[in-house]
Write an enzyme that holds these catalytic residues in place. Structure first.
Site: not given
Ligand code: G6P
Length: 607
Positions: A2, A27, A74, A98-99, A479, A483, A486, A502, A602
């Site tokens: 948030c 956020r 969020w 927030n929190g 990764e 991606k 996500e 395995h 984010k």
């Molecule tokens: C969130 C984002 C990811 C990011 C992760 C870690 O989950 O959606 O894209 O990799 O946080 O964030 P940071 O800012 O610590 O790299």
């Protein structure tokens, strides 16, 4: 997580609060709301979903008032509905939070027993009621907040607004960031310097346990024992300019395409090209004394850390532990003297990573931080700050920050190797040359955009997708899968190619696309053997390799993606591009919200 903004202004604040929220949408975007005060009452607008919905509410029914608080959410406790959207109002008090208030349940029970009625399922509403009860009992806003804060467990940043004190906003922080901003006859509160950038550059970061009484001409700050304190006012340097998409359809695509430039920018401060040397920027730090590295991060940043583990061990022969922050913090890791704890984060605010950082510091580790936001909490708490220069990253799925992290980590690996006496001058010059080639190789990889877009229809209908890689390409497989999950909501798994036999091999049939990341190099043959195991079972393979690799192993694949031939050290930086582009084009084909995928944010500022 948030985002929070508060303004004690001299003129109407709703539009400026909304603009602040726009800058904080990274956020969270489950719901949003604004509350102002004036004329003896609160006025509030809230809406489910993205900020555009709140804008429609505000356009239809504008908000007056010179003082107000605003929130983008969020969801943690309670579904993302209007009733659960902040600001929450309890009698004379409104708040945004927030929190997570971890002890909200007993507090809520206590308040219900006291005859109070709750209108939301949130943990936040209990705080509004606790403060309201104090105010209704005759306490001043300041006394009420001072009484309630010690009762709250968990992490929070809160802004309070008071119906009968329409010239005051009170902010409090514990475990989640909050800044105060100093204006001209106005003052502000915000989750970060970026939110306040169009309003002021003069800000102070509240410290853990601090709370601040913000009025038009004064900001009084108190520490957790309620003693008045001064916090340094600094120039934030945050850009007031809104980042635009330019000609790109999505921020993510723009950011993918920025990688050659931002990786070059980042490398510039870690390479002394004329001398053929690597160097840490403006830091005198003796890496030779480090006997162990502990890497901690979350999400995409964690995968950058996994790549670094291969590099640190291979080049510097220094032992490396790595863990996701949410596990590290609570598994009682053994951290011995002489250890370097390395935290990687785009935002520098991820709550789990920040908590892990503080834990490592309390255990006597030197704290290094690779971070894209120099004003962030992690950057400010680092002993050794290693900035990435990716520029603001707006797309929720990290792309350019990741490759910039890899660039810094590769340079750090080389620094380590030199400090440990494991790199001759010629070898160091060689590494510098290869790193310098990375931006151009990334540009070459980007030329595959159209070819990768053409593959998207092959992957978009799949229910499951597997990504395989070995060595430093294994984290790239992870990764790639992250991606895709996500932004396209397709179930995907990244696997160490050799481990597939395995278990996951049982998943293989002609409906499961398998993306094999295999640059030619020392591990190529082994990865290709694993790929053949997939083929033998009817798996549909997309091979990502260079011309050499594709000539050798491309036959019988459903498709191939051709990468430039590169030195193994920079391969992860280059192979990041096709996995990003593939996820992007599949998401576009599926019509998802690429830049703001559902349920994500984010910057994750709750543990
Ligand atoms: C969130 C984002 C990811 C990011 C992760 C870690 O989950 O959606 O894209 O990799 O946080 O964030 P940071 O800012 O610590 O790299």
């Amino acid at each position: 997580m948030c985002g929070i903004v508060g303004i004690v202004g001299r003129e109407a604040v709703a539009q400026r609060l909304f603009d602040g929220l726009k800058r904080l949408e990274y956020r969270g975007y489950d719901s949003a709301g604004i509350c102002t005060v004036g004329g003896g009452d609160f006025e509030r607008r809230r809406a489910e979903g993205k900020l555009d919905n709140l804008k429609r509410e505000l356009d239809a029914d504008p908000l007056a008032g010179d003082v107000g608080i605003a929130h983008t959410r969020w969801a943690t406790h309670g579904a993302p509905t209007v009733d659960n959207a902040h600001p929450h109002i309890a009698g004379p008090v409104a708040l945004v939070h927030n929190g997570i208030i971890e002890n909200f349940k007993p507090l809520r029970d206590e308040l219900i027993a006291d005859g109070r009625t709750f209108l939301s399922e949130t943990d936040s509403e209990v705080v509004a009621h606790l403060v309201a009860r104090e105010v209704e009992g005759g306490a001043s806003p300041q006394q009420a907040v001072a009484t309630v804060l010690p009762r709250l467990h968990g992490a929070f940043a809160i802004a309070f607004l008071f119906k009968d004190h329409p010239d005051t906003v009170i902010g409090a922080r514990m475990g989640a960031p909050l800044t105060v901003g100093y204006g001209d006859g106005e003052n502000y509160l915000g989750s970060d310097a970026l939110a306040l950038a169009p309003l002021t550059q003069r800000i102070a970061y509240l410290e853990e346990g601090d709370w601040a009484v913000v009025t038009r001409d004064r900001i009084a700050i108190f520490d957790r024992s309620n003693a008045p304190v001064e916090r340094d006012i600094v120039e934030s340097g945050a850009s007031a300019q809104r980042i635009e998409k330019g000609n790109y359809r999505h921020f993510m695509l723009k950011e993918i395409n920025e990688q050659p430039v931002v990786v070059a920018q980042t490398l510039q401060s870690y390479l002394r090209t004329l001398e053929g040397r690597v160097a840490l920027p403006d830091i005198e730090f003796d890496l030779s004394a480090v006997n162990r590295v502990t890497i901690v991060a979350c999400g995409t940043s964690f995968y950058a850390g996994m790549v670094a583990k291969y590099w640190f061990e291979q080049f510097a022969r220094v032992p490396v532990d790595i863990d996701v922050a949410s596990e590290f913090r609570y598994r009682q890791p053994v951290l011995e003297p002489g250890g370097l704890a390395l935290f990687i984060s785009q935002s520098g605010e991820t709550a789990d990573t920040l908590a892990a950082l503080r834990h490592a510091r309390s255990e006597g580790q030197v704290v290094a931080v690779v971070c894209n936001v120099p004003t962030s909490s992690m950057a400010r708490e680092a002993d050794l700050l290693l900035p990435t220069h990716a520029g603001p990253e707006i797309g929720v799925a990290s792309t350019k920050a990741f490759t910039c992290q890899l660039a810094v980590l590769a340079a750090l690996a080389a620094n380590f190797a030199r400090a440990k006496g494991r790199l001759s001058e010629a070898e160091e010059r060689d590494i510098v040359e290869h790193l310098r080639e990375a931006p151009e190789a990334i540009s070459e990889a980007l030329k595959q955009d159209e070819a990768i877009a053409a593959l998207a229809p092959l992957v978009a209908p799949a229910r499951d997708v597997l990504y395989l890689g070995r060595g430093p390409d294994y984290p790239m497989a992870l990764e790639g899968a992250l991606k895709l999950k996500e932004i396209s909501y397709i179930h995907a798994e990244g696997y160490a190619a050799g481990e597939m036999k395995h278990g996951p091999i049982a998943l293989i049939d002609d409906l499961v696309p398998v993306i094999v990341i295999a640059p030619s190099g020392p591990l190529f043959e082994k990865t290709v053997s694993n790929m053949q195991e997939v083929r033998a079972r009817g798996g549909r393979i997309i091979l990502v390799s260079d011309e050499h690799g594709i000539a050798e192993a491309g036959e019988g694949c459903m498709a191939t993606i051709v990468m430039p031939e590169v030195h193994p050290l920079i391969a992860p930086l280059v192979y990041a591009v096709p996995v990003q582009l593939l996820a992007y084009h599949v998401a576009v084909a599926k019509g998802t919200d690429v830049d703001q995928p559902r349920n994500l944010a984010k910057s994750v500022t709750v543990e």
